[in-house]
Design an enzyme around this catalytic site. Structure first.
Site: not given
Ligand SMILES: [Zn+2]
Length: 366
Positions: A238, A291
């Protein structure tokens, strides 16, 4: 064989031929629809920067879940907006938490829908960070501030001096806000949140905080609580991204100070992303996620080549908002760009796509 024997256009001539040789197909069962659950009843409040996306009270979330499922989408992921925030994210792990309530209600009314629970603390912390915050023992930018003092003193006049003073004020402000997101203590809260969600009926636990060791901590806690069959979908790579902007409005989770660069990944690093994913697999992740999606298609492709776990990608709020804004201005064809963006994520190698377009894309595909 080269031209004129080879003519690649031969197989593009008709829709039927193009369909026959199509390499990548989208199906609604690959989509996961994100939902934001808030307190109250009958609440359906549109997120300003994400037209078509709403904060929903539990009763409205149930209706939405039913609609999503009827369109052939198999799963939703739940985020929560608690009525109160504090320094230990009570709303995340309390059995009366907003996502726990929504989970119980949706499980009861739409039992066939796979429920994913985003596990993070930022939405429930008064400071908006994804872990426990502690004042750092030595303000790290004090040295930089001291250096700037000398720079400011050396500059004598005009705009240059003003600029130097501004810079000085900036680094002093940063120095007075020195803090640390404490890794290991945060794991305990993440594990507690996961168990509480599993108890409420959550099918898949999806930690998104980017603390080190969270997958192992969550796996251990789930197993100890008897949830040996609850899978973990780890937000493994992420990135600290500007594309999360609209989400922070949707989930009311913007950090009150600083940013998330000390735990989320640097967008420049693909090799480090592989290490993050590898670590999560070793800790017991059942599925992995990259992501955001579209600015990181190369990371998705690299992960697909290297790892055999089911791979998810999150088409985030900013990706959605860009397409919506351009479409509203008449600058692009909304449906065409929506489907092309999803296709690109699928083609890069994601088998599961978390997307605010889940419903609209499913409608087009049916
Ligand atoms: Zn968070």
């Amino acid at each position: 064989m080269a031209f004129p024997i080879t003519r690649l256009r031969r197989l593009r001539r008709t829709a039927e031929l193009r369909n026959m040789v199509c390499e990548t197909r989208l199906t609604p069962d690959a989509f996961v629809y994100p939902m934001f659950v808030c307190p109250g009843e009958g609440v359906r409040k549109e997120v300003r920067s994400m037209p078509g996306v709403f904060n929903l009270s539990v009763d409205e979330a149930v209706k939405e879940a039913r609609e999503v499922h009827s369109l052939g989408v198999l799963s939703v992921i739940l985020f929560g907006l608690p009525d109160k925030k504090d320094e230990v994210a009570t709303g995340a792990w309390a059995d009366s938490g907003i996502v726990q309530q929504a989970t119980r209600a949706i499980k009861r009314e739409v039992p066939g829908l796979v429920l994913m629970g985003d596990v993070c603390l930022c939405e429930y912390m008064s400071h908006g960070h994804c872990g426990i915050v502690k004042a750092a023992p030595t303000p790290q930018s004090l040295g930089a501030a001291a250096l700037d003092t000398r720079t400011a003193a050396a500059v004598r006049d005009g705009a240059e001096k003003e600029k130097a003073i501004d810079k000085l004020a900036g680094s002093l402000a940063r120095a007075s806000q020195a803090y640390e997101i404490v890794n290991d203590a945060s794991l305990e809260l993440l594990a507690r949140t996961s168990v509480s969600l599993a108890k409420a009926g959550m099918d898949i636990i999806a930690p998104s905080d980017m603390m080190d060791g969270r997958v192992a901590a969550i796996r251990r806690a789930l197993d100890e609580a008897g949830f040996i069959n609850t899978p973990i979908l780890s937000y493994a790579a992420k990135f600290a991204s500007g594309f999360y902007g609209p989400f922070r409005e949707a989930a009311d989770s913007a950090p009150q100070f600083g940013d998330r660069r000390s735990y989320q990944m640097d967008g420049a690093n693909v090799r480090e992303a592989m290490r993050e994913i590898e670590a999560d697999i070793e800790e017991g992740a059942d599925m992995i996620m990259v992501k955001p999606a579209m600015p990181y298609l190369d990371v998705i492709a690299a992960a697909r080549n290297r790892f055999d776990l089911p791979l998810a990608a999150y088409q985030v709020s900013g990706e959605y908002a860009m397409i919506e804004a351009a479409a509203r201005n008449g600058w692009i064809e909304r449906e065409r760009v929506m489907m092309e963006s999803l296709l690109s994520i699928r083609r890069a190698g994601a088998s599961v796509i978390l997307t605010y377009y889940a419903k609209d894309a499913a409608k087009l595909l049916s």
